[in-house]
Design a protein around this motif. Sequence first.
Motif, PDB file in Angstrom:
ATOM      1  N   ILE A 101      11.032   7.341  -4.936  1.00 18.68           N
ATOM      2  CA  ILE A 101       9.687   7.914  -4.031  1.00 18.68           C
ATOM      3  C   ILE A 101      10.685   9.276  -2.827  1.00 18.68           C
ATOM      4  CG2 ILE A 101       8.235   8.131  -2.094  1.00 18.68           C
ATOM      5  CD1 ILE A 101       7.737   5.050  -3.712  1.00 18.68           C
ATOM      6  N   GLU A 102      11.408   8.408  -2.766  1.00 22.15           N
ATOM      7  CA  GLU A 102      12.454   9.664  -1.616  1.00 22.15           C
ATOM      8  C   GLU A 102      13.152  10.558  -2.092  1.00 22.15           C
ATOM      9  OE1 GLU A 102      13.068   9.526   1.331  1.00 22.15           O
ATOM     10  OE2 GLU A 102      11.271   8.477   1.514  1.00 22.15           O
ATOM     11  N   ARG A 103      13.420  10.527  -3.550  1.00 28.41           N
ATOM     12  CA  ARG A 103      13.593  11.520  -4.707  1.00 28.41           C
ATOM     13  C   ARG A 103      13.213  12.257  -5.118  1.00 28.41           C
ATOM     14  NH1 ARG A 103      16.120   8.404  -8.377  1.00 28.41           N
ATOM     15  NH2 ARG A 103      16.789   6.484  -6.810  1.00 28.41           N
ATOM     16  N   GLU A 104      11.672  12.322  -5.155  1.00 23.02           N
ATOM     17  CA  GLU A 104      10.316  12.560  -6.054  1.00 23.02           C
ATOM     18  C   GLU A 104      10.140  13.668  -4.834  1.00 23.02           C
ATOM     19  OE1 GLU A 104       8.037  10.126  -7.734  1.00 23.02           O
ATOM     20  OE2 GLU A 104       9.346   9.306  -8.985  1.00 23.02           O
ATOM     21  N   MET A 145       4.363   6.436  -0.904  1.00 28.52           N
ATOM     22  CA  MET A 145       5.288   6.665   0.343  1.00 28.52           C
ATOM     23  C   MET A 145       5.544   6.207   1.292  1.00 28.52           C
ATOM     24  SD  MET A 145       1.074   8.790   1.474  1.00 28.52           S
ATOM     25  CE  MET A 145       0.220   9.452   0.760  1.00 28.52           C
ATOM     26  N   LEU A 146       6.733   6.584   1.645  1.00 35.29           N
ATOM     27  CA  LEU A 146       7.603   5.827   2.547  1.00 35.29           C
ATOM     28  C   LEU A 146       7.470   6.078   3.512  1.00 35.29           C
ATOM     29  CD1 LEU A 146       9.601   2.929   2.666  1.00 35.29           C
ATOM     30  CD2 LEU A 146      11.661   5.139   3.117  1.00 35.29           C
ATOM     31  N   PRO A 147       6.517   5.499   5.529  1.00 31.64           N
ATOM     32  CA  PRO A 147       5.870   6.382   5.995  1.00 31.64           C
ATOM     33  C   PRO A 147       7.180   5.937   7.315  1.00 31.64           C
ATOM     34  CG  PRO A 147       5.142   4.168   5.982  1.00 31.64           C
ATOM     35  CD  PRO A 147       5.701   4.589   4.579  1.00 31.64           C
ATOM     36  N   VAL A 182       0.899  -1.740   0.062  1.00 30.90           N
ATOM     37  CA  VAL A 182       0.273   0.116   0.389  1.00 30.90           C
ATOM     38  C   VAL A 182       1.288   1.236  -0.010  1.00 30.90           C
ATOM     39  CG1 VAL A 182      -1.837   1.186   1.297  1.00 30.90           C
ATOM     40  CG2 VAL A 182      -2.087  -1.231   1.037  1.00 30.90           C
ATOM     41  N   CYS A 183       1.814   1.192   0.615  1.00 33.77           N
ATOM     42  CA  CYS A 183       2.813   2.548   0.533  1.00 33.77           C
ATOM     43  C   CYS A 183       3.287   2.750  -0.306  1.00 33.77           C
ATOM     44  CB  CYS A 183       3.716   2.350   2.008  1.00 33.77           C
ATOM     45  SG  CYS A 183       3.014   2.112   3.050  1.00 33.77           S
ATOM     46  N   LEU A 184       3.881   1.891  -1.189  1.00 31.65           N
ATOM     47  CA  LEU A 184       4.219   1.848  -2.414  1.00 31.65           C
ATOM     48  C   LEU A 184       3.676   2.202  -3.153  1.00 31.65           C
ATOM     49  CD1 LEU A 184       6.978   1.793  -4.118  1.00 31.65           C
ATOM     50  CD2 LEU A 184       6.435  -1.032  -4.403  1.00 31.65           C
ATOM     51  N   SER A 185       2.469   1.816  -3.406  1.00 33.41           N
ATOM     52  CA  SER A 185       1.345   2.424  -4.473  1.00 33.41           C
ATOM     53  C   SER A 185       0.815   3.254  -4.243  1.00 33.41           C
ATOM     54  CB  SER A 185       0.354   0.905  -4.771  1.00 33.41           C
ATOM     55  OG  SER A 185      -1.071   1.011  -3.319  1.00 33.41           O
ATOM     56  N   LEU A 186       0.871   4.183  -2.802  1.00 40.18           N
ATOM     57  CA  LEU A 186       0.677   5.824  -2.466  1.00 40.18           C
ATOM     58  C   LEU A 186       1.936   6.439  -2.842  1.00 40.18           C
ATOM     59  CD1 LEU A 186      -1.083   5.182   0.216  1.00 40.18           C
ATOM     60  CD2 LEU A 186      -2.114   6.069  -1.888  1.00 40.18           C
TER      61      LEU A 186
END
Length: 126
Positions: free
Chosen positions: A41-44, A7-9, A1-5
Amino acid sequence: VCLSLRMLPAIRYTAASELTQKFAERLQMRLQEEQSLFETIEREKRGEQPILLLVDRRNDPVTPLLNQWTYQAMLHELMSMDNNRIDMSNVPNIRPELEMIVMSAAQDPFFEENTLANFGDLGVNI
């Protein structure tokens, strides 16, 4: 779910719950194993990190507030009233005539007046 959103919470949990602590640790390990998937995700995304909050339902303060708080509903839930009868036979040293109490508006003026009274009004009437 985190990846599809995308987000790395940051994972937070209820400290009093061993269950949520173990779940958080396992989830964190899994996210670390798949860290390469989250690199883009972290870079974006730069900014605030989302929080994933793990709560143990056994420590739920809201659910008791969702119960009905009328006198009749409390009798049903707390005293196990069945067919307007309350079985008190398991109460130590109970007089025989009080082992089975019939809650009847025709015979009990307090029950008649307070059947649908909410908790606050009932407290005043007692």
